[in-house]
Design a protein around this motif. Structure first.
Motif, PDB file in Angstrom:
ATOM      1  N   GLY A   2       0.845  -1.187   0.000  1.00  0.00           N
ATOM      2  CA  GLY A   2       0.000   0.000   0.000  1.00  0.00           C
ATOM      3  C   GLY A   2       0.878   1.233   0.000  1.00  0.00           C
ATOM      4  O   GLY A   2       2.085   1.138   0.234  1.00  0.00           O
ATOM      5  N   ALA A   3       0.250   2.375  -0.239  1.00  0.00           N
ATOM      6  CA  ALA A   3       1.004   3.625  -0.358  1.00  0.00           C
ATOM      7  C   ALA A   3       1.758   3.929   0.945  1.00  0.00           C
ATOM      8  O   ALA A   3       1.367   3.449   2.015  1.00  0.00           O
ATOM      9  CB  ALA A   3       0.050   4.770  -0.703  1.00  0.00           C
ATOM     10  N   PRO A   4       2.810   4.733   0.857  1.00  0.00           N
ATOM     11  CA  PRO A   4       3.528   5.135   2.071  1.00  0.00           C
ATOM     12  C   PRO A   4       2.576   5.837   3.043  1.00  0.00           C
ATOM     13  O   PRO A   4       1.719   6.602   2.620  1.00  0.00           O
ATOM     14  CB  PRO A   4       4.582   6.128   1.567  1.00  0.00           C
ATOM     15  N   THR A  50       0.137   4.595   4.855  1.00  0.00           N
ATOM     16  CA  THR A  50      -1.199   4.035   5.067  1.00  0.00           C
ATOM     17  C   THR A  50      -1.284   3.261   6.389  1.00  0.00           C
ATOM     18  O   THR A  50      -2.376   2.932   6.836  1.00  0.00           O
ATOM     19  CB  THR A  50      -1.600   3.100   3.910  1.00  0.00           C
ATOM     20  N   GLY A  51      -0.143   2.984   6.987  1.00  0.00           N
ATOM     21  CA  GLY A  51      -0.165   2.297   8.285  1.00  0.00           C
ATOM     22  C   GLY A  51       0.259   0.839   8.211  1.00  0.00           C
ATOM     23  O   GLY A  51      -0.050   0.059   9.117  1.00  0.00           O
ATOM     24  N   LYS A  52       0.992   0.480   7.173  1.00  0.00           N
ATOM     25  CA  LYS A  52       1.401  -0.925   7.019  1.00  0.00           C
ATOM     26  C   LYS A  52       2.264  -1.400   8.186  1.00  0.00           C
ATOM     27  O   LYS A  52       2.002  -2.465   8.752  1.00  0.00           O
ATOM     28  CB  LYS A  52       2.189  -1.108   5.706  1.00  0.00           C
ATOM     29  N   GLY A 109      12.971   2.557   7.791  1.00  0.00           N
ATOM     30  CA  GLY A 109      12.450   3.048   9.059  1.00  0.00           C
ATOM     31  C   GLY A 109      11.275   2.272   9.609  1.00  0.00           C
ATOM     32  O   GLY A 109      10.613   2.715  10.546  1.00  0.00           O
ATOM     33  N   ASP A 110      10.993   1.098   9.042  1.00  0.00           N
ATOM     34  CA  ASP A 110       9.790   0.384   9.475  1.00  0.00           C
ATOM     35  C   ASP A 110       9.888  -0.144  10.903  1.00  0.00           C
ATOM     36  O   ASP A 110       8.878  -0.292  11.582  1.00  0.00           O
ATOM     37  CB  ASP A 110       9.500  -0.771   8.513  1.00  0.00           C
ATOM     38  N   ARG A 111      11.103  -0.402  11.351  1.00  0.00           N
ATOM     39  CA  ARG A 111      11.284  -0.932  12.709  1.00  0.00           C
ATOM     40  C   ARG A 111      10.752   0.002  13.779  1.00  0.00           C
ATOM     41  O   ARG A 111      10.382  -0.445  14.864  1.00  0.00           O
ATOM     42  CB  ARG A 111      12.768  -1.118  13.023  1.00  0.00           C
ATOM     43  N   VAL A 159      -8.986  -1.371   5.055  1.00  0.00           N
ATOM     44  CA  VAL A 159      -9.140   0.085   5.095  1.00  0.00           C
ATOM     45  C   VAL A 159      -8.715   0.502   6.494  1.00  0.00           C
ATOM     46  O   VAL A 159      -9.468   0.368   7.465  1.00  0.00           O
ATOM     47  CB  VAL A 159     -10.586   0.517   4.785  1.00  0.00           C
ATOM     48  N   ASN A 160      -7.451   0.932   6.580  1.00  0.00           N
ATOM     49  CA  ASN A 160      -6.896   1.293   7.887  1.00  0.00           C
ATOM     50  C   ASN A 160      -7.256   2.742   8.218  1.00  0.00           C
ATOM     51  O   ASN A 160      -7.741   3.474   7.371  1.00  0.00           O
ATOM     52  CB  ASN A 160      -5.381   1.100   7.878  1.00  0.00           C
ATOM     53  N   LYS A 161      -6.996   3.137   9.442  1.00  0.00           N
ATOM     54  CA  LYS A 161      -7.339   4.465   9.955  1.00  0.00           C
ATOM     55  C   LYS A 161      -8.849   4.660   9.915  1.00  0.00           C
ATOM     56  O   LYS A 161      -9.355   5.735   9.568  1.00  0.00           O
ATOM     57  CB  LYS A 161      -6.618   5.573   9.173  1.00  0.00           C
ATOM     58  N   ALA A 162      -9.571   3.605  10.282  1.00  0.00           N
ATOM     59  CA  ALA A 162     -11.027   3.656  10.302  1.00  0.00           C
ATOM     60  C   ALA A 162     -11.530   4.587  11.396  1.00  0.00           C
ATOM     61  O   ALA A 162     -12.729   4.781  11.562  1.00  0.00           O
ATOM     62  CB  ALA A 162     -11.608   2.251  10.478  1.00  0.00           C
ATOM     63  N   ASP A 163     -10.608   5.160  12.171  1.00  0.00           N
ATOM     64  CA  ASP A 163     -10.995   6.186  13.140  1.00  0.00           C
ATOM     65  C   ASP A 163     -11.138   7.544  12.457  1.00  0.00           C
ATOM     66  O   ASP A 163     -11.675   8.476  13.043  1.00  0.00           O
ATOM     67  CB  ASP A 163      -9.946   6.279  14.258  1.00  0.00           C
ATOM     68  N   LEU A 164     -10.665   7.648  11.231  1.00  0.00           N
ATOM     69  CA  LEU A 164     -10.744   8.929  10.534  1.00  0.00           C
ATOM     70  C   LEU A 164     -12.013   9.005   9.700  1.00  0.00           C
ATOM     71  O   LEU A 164     -12.552   7.994   9.243  1.00  0.00           O
ATOM     72  CB  LEU A 164      -9.533   9.123   9.618  1.00  0.00           C
ATOM     73  N   VAL A 171      -8.224  -0.122  12.860  1.00  0.00           N
ATOM     74  CA  VAL A 171      -7.502   1.014  13.452  1.00  0.00           C
ATOM     75  C   VAL A 171      -6.235   0.403  14.025  1.00  0.00           C
ATOM     76  O   VAL A 171      -6.178   0.007  15.188  1.00  0.00           O
ATOM     77  CB  VAL A 171      -8.323   1.720  14.553  1.00  0.00           C
ATOM     78  N   ALA A 172      -5.236   0.310  13.178  1.00  0.00           N
ATOM     79  CA  ALA A 172      -4.011  -0.404  13.569  1.00  0.00           C
ATOM     80  C   ALA A 172      -3.401   0.205  14.812  1.00  0.00           C
ATOM     81  O   ALA A 172      -2.913  -0.504  15.695  1.00  0.00           O
ATOM     82  CB  ALA A 172      -3.004  -0.388  12.425  1.00  0.00           C
ATOM     83  N   ALA A 173      -3.442   1.536  14.888  1.00  0.00           N
ATOM     84  CA  ALA A 173      -2.818   2.230  16.005  1.00  0.00           C
ATOM     85  C   ALA A 173      -3.477   1.847  17.333  1.00  0.00           C
ATOM     86  O   ALA A 173      -2.879   2.045  18.388  1.00  0.00           O
ATOM     87  CB  ALA A 173      -2.880   3.737  15.779  1.00  0.00           C
TER      88      ALA A 173
END
Ligand code: B12
Ligand SMILES: Nc1nc2c(ncn2[C@@H]2O[C@H](COP(=O)(O)OP(=O)(O)O)[C@@H](O)[C@H]2O)c(=O)[nH]1
Ligand SMILES: [Mg+2]
Lengths: 139, 325
Positions: free
Chosen positions: B51-53, B55-57, B93-95, B189-194, B232-234
């Motif tokens: 997915g795009a940069p 997006t919360g992968k 920087g994924d770590r 569909v991540n960031k479902a809090d938005l 909502v991955a976060a």
């Protein structure tokens, strides 16, 4: 016998250790190293020496770069060097930068830190130092 | 580390030996290939995220690792970021998002530059996955930025490919890249809090209903319809649903016979690739050493007859490169 002898980029793990939010310098340095052709693994803020060394081993990094502005450099740098000894990985080089007084630099170098760069160091000096250390890439 | 020392330490479970072996496969150095031969039943299952940069992968991968660790599974993550096309350098920087798993000995995280791999990312990744499986990891998670060819490469390696979208997609769902619908086994569909996440889900659903059903093996119960999972991955929300979808997809692959088909096709493709590598090396050697061949080549002015001659010679004795053991 390798199929190809292409040189691999040197891999450098950079981190902020301890309670220290000054990440501007480390990010600037990371970008400069990328632009010089290095693979930089950035692990972010609030790392412990154990975390840094463990990550460096998983990443097969040849170099660990620490950035310290908190005043705790006299404990944190040696702690990383010590942890590398414990994990039998003393071939990994430790260097870094931040707010480190002249006298402390000399003391840290005696304790196994390869080089330290203080505020105002031109980024090219850091790159040149690595080039000298790794003339043939990361193979 | 010598090859023998490396093999010994790898088999003894030394993380550093695994890390070094992965560096070698990144260069397609064949000296560690025997380490890839996994004891029976120890091949890792692979799920890929693209997915795009932003997006919360990485955050999703981190959340998934937590879930899998609760299930007592060991997990390896391979996270790729693009290298600079100009210098070859990269910032990986994924770590940063996976720090809570630091020092967990059952979690291994490796960052890879997505370019500059001999033979492409998918070949290096496949080798790395076999190493991870042989080393004993149960699950392998791949993360790749959805730019260039890298998402196609990941889909060519993973058993299940997850495409990650978010509500703040600049141009809406219509603009997602051609080819994405074909590779996605699951949409997140991540960031479902938005705000706006429902619209993304609906647009996506509309788009999927218009696309032709996925080709599937003869006799299989029904085609796979990629599910759409809001997360909502976060906040670790939706991760169990996501994992349930991954497991459902795996069951589907098994039941439809596609798991086997896919494994066979991939192994055949990879074999062809390895043959080409071996042949290329021998061809270079022949062309370098054989003055007569070079003379004929120059006289012809085209490569075809010399190539045929080399292939005929190879047919009489293609030797794999010697291993230093
Ligand atoms: C900007 C700044 C901040 C910003 C940080 C923003 C950010 N996200 O980075 C903010 C306002 C948040 C801040 C806060 C604080 N700060 Co402040 N801050 C500074 C300041 C003015 C500049 C730092 C900077 O960004 N420089 C620019 C970069 C590019 O330079 P650099 O980091 O030095 O990096 C260079 C070299 O050091 C080296 N380098 C650095 N890292 C690495 C890593 C590697 C691998 C390598 C090879 C090289 C390298 O190369 C770089 C290029 O030359 C300095 C003063 C100064 N002149 O340095 C104080 C300073 C660092 N801060 C200081 C203090 C005390 C604080 C606070 C504690 C203040 C307070 N009481 O609240 C807080 C602590 C915050 C925290 N959580 O840690 C003190 C530290 C004193 C000490 N250690 O002895 C300083 C020195 C100011 C002073 N003279 O007292 N700060
Ligand atoms: N609001 C919100 N932000 C998230 C969520 N998941 C991740 N993020 C944020 O999105 C940013 C990018 O995340 P990251 O995982 O690095 O994305 P990647 O580039 O796709 O790997 C970070 O600031 C995350 O904190 C989420 O579910 N909701
Ligand atoms: Mg990421």
């Amino acid at each position: 016998m390798p199929v190809d002898t292409a040189v691999r980029p040197v891999r450098i793990l950079v981190a902020k250790v301890g309670l220290d939010g000054h990440d501007r310098g480390v990010k600037v340095v990371a970008r400069a190293l990328r632009d010089a052709g290095y693979e930089v693994i950035y692990t972010g803020l609030r790392q412990t020496p154990e975390m840094v060394v463990d990550a460096a081993l998983q990443e097969d990094a040849q170099v660990i770069g620490l950035s310290i502005h908190s005043g705790a450099h006299m404990t944190l740098f040696p702690a990383v060097v010590q942890e590398l000894k414990r994990r039998k990985a003393t071939d990994i080089i430790v260097f870094g930068g931040g707010i480190i007084p002249e006298d402390d630099i000399a003391a840290l170098k005696k304790r196994g830190v390869a080089e330290l760069f203080t505020p105002g160091t031109p980024l090219q000096d850091i790159v040149d130092w690595l080039r000298k250390r790794f003339p043939r890439g990361g193979s | 580390m010598s090859d023998i020392e490396l093999a010994r330490r790898f088999r003894a479970g030394d993380i550093r030996a695994l890390a070094r072996a992965i560096s070698l496969v990144e260069r397609r150095d064949p000296s560690v290939r025997e380490l890839e031969e996994a004891p029976k039943g120890s091949t890792a299952e692979v799920v890929g995220f693209t997915g795009a940069p932003g997006t919360g992968k990485s955050t999703l991968v981190d959340a998934l690792v937590s879930l899998l660790r609760k299930q007592k599974k060991s997990v390896a993550v391979i996270a790729t970021d693009p290298n600079s096309p100009f210098t070859g350098g990269a910032i990986l920087g994924d770590r940063i998002r996976m720090q809570r798993h630091a020092l967990d000995p059952k979690v291994f995280i490796r960052s890879m530059g997505a370019r500059g791999h001999l033979g492409g990312l998918s070949l290096a990744t496949r080798e790395a996955i076999r190493l991870l499986g042989a080393f004993g990891f149960d699950q392998v998670i791949l993360e790749t930025v959805g730019v260039g060819q890298s998402e196609l490469e990941v889909a060519a390696v993973a058993g299940t490919t997850v495409v990650v979208l978010t509500p703040n997609l600049g141009d809406g769902v219509q603009m997602i890249k051609a080819g994405i619908l074909e590779i996605a086994d699951i949409f997140v569909v991540n960031k479902a809090d938005l705000e706006g996440h429902q619209r993304v889900v609906m647009e996506l659903r509309g788009m999927l209903s218009l696309s032709a059903p996925r080709a599937h093996a003869a006799g299989s119960p029904k085609a796979w319809k990629p599910p759409i999972i809001p997360t909502v991955a976060a906040r670790q929300e939706g991760i169990e649903e996501l994992w349930a979808a991954v497991e459902a997809h795996r069951r589907y692959l098994e039941a439809s016979g596609q798991a086997r088909e896919l494994a066979e096709k991939r192994l055949k493709d990879e074999t062809a690739e390895v043959v080409a590598e071996l042949a290329r090396e021998q061809a270079r050697q022949a062309l370098g050493e054989d003055a007569g061949l070079t003379a004929r080549l120059m006289e012809d002015g085209t490569p075809y007859r010399a190539a045929e001659e080399i292939v005929t010679r190879l047919g009489r004795g293609l030797k794999p490169p010697a291993r230093e053991h």
